[in-house]
Design a protein around this motif. Structure first.
Motif, PDB file in Angstrom:
ATOM      1  N   HIS A  57       0.817  -1.219   0.000  1.00 45.32           N
ATOM      2  CA  HIS A  57       0.000   0.000   0.000  1.00 45.32           C
ATOM      3  C   HIS A  57       0.854   1.274   0.000  1.00 45.32           C
ATOM      4  O   HIS A  57       0.328   2.370   0.215  1.00 45.32           O
ATOM      5  N   HIS A  58       2.149   1.137  -0.236  1.00 42.48           N
ATOM      6  CA  HIS A  58       3.062   2.275  -0.225  1.00 42.48           C
ATOM      7  C   HIS A  58       3.980   2.207  -1.446  1.00 42.48           C
ATOM      8  O   HIS A  58       4.332   1.121  -1.917  1.00 42.48           O
ATOM      9  N   GLY A  59       4.416   3.386  -1.896  1.00 42.09           N
ATOM     10  CA  GLY A  59       5.414   3.464  -2.954  1.00 42.09           C
ATOM     11  C   GLY A  59       5.022   2.682  -4.193  1.00 42.09           C
ATOM     12  O   GLY A  59       3.907   2.789  -4.700  1.00 42.09           O
ATOM     13  N   ARG A  60       5.972   1.853  -4.673  1.00 42.75           N
ATOM     14  CA  ARG A  60       5.747   1.080  -5.885  1.00 42.75           C
ATOM     15  C   ARG A  60       5.260  -0.338  -5.598  1.00 42.75           C
ATOM     16  O   ARG A  60       5.146  -1.157  -6.526  1.00 42.75           O
ATOM     17  N   SER A  61       4.997  -0.647  -4.353  1.00 42.31           N
ATOM     18  CA  SER A  61       4.465  -1.958  -4.012  1.00 42.31           C
ATOM     19  C   SER A  61       2.950  -1.983  -4.219  1.00 42.31           C
ATOM     20  O   SER A  61       2.293  -0.935  -4.208  1.00 42.31           O
ATOM     21  N   PRO A  62       2.375  -3.176  -4.390  1.00 36.56           N
ATOM     22  CA  PRO A  62       0.931  -3.255  -4.606  1.00 36.56           C
ATOM     23  C   PRO A  62       0.147  -2.943  -3.343  1.00 36.56           C
ATOM     24  O   PRO A  62       0.695  -2.946  -2.236  1.00 36.56           O
ATOM     25  N   GLN A  71       0.596  -6.195   9.305  1.00 35.49           N
ATOM     26  CA  GLN A  71       1.980  -6.228   9.771  1.00 35.49           C
ATOM     27  C   GLN A  71       2.657  -7.537   9.376  1.00 35.49           C
ATOM     28  O   GLN A  71       3.799  -7.534   8.894  1.00 35.49           O
ATOM     29  N   ASP A  72       1.956  -8.652   9.557  1.00 36.40           N
ATOM     30  CA  ASP A  72       2.545  -9.949   9.216  1.00 36.40           C
ATOM     31  C   ASP A  72       2.953 -10.019   7.751  1.00 36.40           C
ATOM     32  O   ASP A  72       4.006 -10.577   7.412  1.00 36.40           O
ATOM     33  N   MET A 177       0.145   9.576   0.004  1.00 37.38           N
ATOM     34  CA  MET A 177      -0.298   9.525   1.388  1.00 37.38           C
ATOM     35  C   MET A 177      -1.790   9.203   1.476  1.00 37.38           C
ATOM     36  O   MET A 177      -2.224   8.439   2.344  1.00 37.38           O
ATOM     37  N   VAL A 178      -2.572   9.781   0.575  1.00 32.67           N
ATOM     38  CA  VAL A 178      -4.002   9.493   0.549  1.00 32.67           C
ATOM     39  C   VAL A 178      -4.231   8.017   0.232  1.00 32.67           C
ATOM     40  O   VAL A 178      -5.099   7.361   0.831  1.00 32.67           O
ATOM     41  N   ILE A 183      -5.046   2.163   5.196  1.00 38.07           N
ATOM     42  CA  ILE A 183      -4.606   0.952   5.893  1.00 38.07           C
ATOM     43  C   ILE A 183      -4.070   1.247   7.293  1.00 38.07           C
ATOM     44  O   ILE A 183      -3.725   0.327   8.032  1.00 38.07           O
ATOM     45  N   VAL A 184      -3.987   2.503   7.684  1.00 35.33           N
ATOM     46  CA  VAL A 184      -3.469   2.835   9.014  1.00 35.33           C
ATOM     47  C   VAL A 184      -4.260   2.134  10.124  1.00 35.33           C
ATOM     48  O   VAL A 184      -3.660   1.581  11.057  1.00 35.33           O
TER      49      VAL A 184
END
Length: 267
Positions: A57-62, A71-72, A177-178, A183-184
């Motif tokens: 859910h961040h950067g270039r990852s899915p 977390q796991d 960020m949006v 997922i926070v």
């Protein structure tokens, strides 16, 4: 070198910085990406090679596929890059990921650095935890109301001391960020409760590697309480404080964090 990390349910994007012999694996904070380690890596470029990955859910990852625990799934992604004994560093939620990686594969973690860890279960301070819940309320209310941009702005304002404010961020950064803000809440089980038993008697006995707990002097008081709590449980831990810094200390004060790491690694 940029590459996807494989052998996990959802491969993640990773990159490397520096050209030094010391191998470091770094995990970024929520709403950020692997590139936020560039400043610190530059300070240490002749000494270390930093491998960093984008959490789901961040950067270039899915995006996280909503299966399992958030977390796991990021711990598994990090472990796919932990292919030899390395110095492991994590910031904020990334520090909680790094802590779990070390707990599960201690033989591959030469040293552990937790920067501003948000493992609030370790704080053991009801007043500070209540204050944190109240501080979070505007962000959580905005998210529940279906206003992710407002939620991201409020979350950034709460934790971005020492970093650029929302209006000063590029549009692409705000959009990222949006994307990540939804997922926070999925992080709560891992940071509000000791679901893996790390804080139980004997729960951290396997974490015998040298551990540095680092925070900014001007951070949210709950972080100091978290580090104080972890200091009581981790067998070989020490504490460092960066003066004039807040929660985003590895980004806002890379030279000072680099100096603290050199001292820690050479002790």
């Amino acid at each position: 070198m940029n590459k996807p990390a494989s052998l996990v349910p959802q491969p993640v994007f990773s990159r490397s910085f520096g050209k030094g012999q010391r191998q470091v694996l770094a995990v970024h904070c929520s709403l950020a990406h692997s590139g936020t380690w560039r400043g610190l890596a530059t300070e240490l470029s002749d000494e270390v090679t930093v491998t960093a990955f984008d959490m789901l859910h961040h950067g270039r990852s899915p995006n996280w596929d909503q299966r399992g625990d958030f977390q796991d799934r990021n711990v598994a992604a990090g472990q796919s890059l932990l292919t030899q004994p390395m110095d492991l560093i994590g910031h904020s939620f990334g520090a909680t990921v790094a802590l779990q990686m070390a707990l599960r594969r201690p033989e591959l973690v030469r040293s552990l650095t937790l920067i501003e860890p948000v493992f609030f279960a370790a704080a053991k301070n009801a007043s500070l935890l209540f204050d944190l819940k109240e501080q979070n309320r505007p962000f959580t209310d905005a998210l529940k109301a279906g206003e992710p941009m407002v939620a991201a702005r409020l979350f950034n304002r709460m934790w971005s001391s020492g970093a650029p404010k929302w209006p000063d961020l590029p549009e692409t950064t705000r959009a990222a960020m949006v994307r990540a803000i939804e997922i926070v809440p999925a992080c709560d089980p891992a940071i509000l409760t000791d679901r893996t038993g790390l804080l139980a008697p004997g729960g951290a006995d396997g974490l015998v590697m040298a551990t540095l707990l680092l925070h900014g002097a001007d951070t949210n008081p709950v972080i100091s309480a978290v580090n104080a709590g972890l200091l009581q449980h981790l067998p070989n831990a020490s504490l460092a404080v960066i003066e004039g810094a807040g929660h985003m200390v590895p980004i806002s004060h890379p030279a000072e964090v680099a100096a603290a790491l050199r001292k820690f690694w050479n002790t």
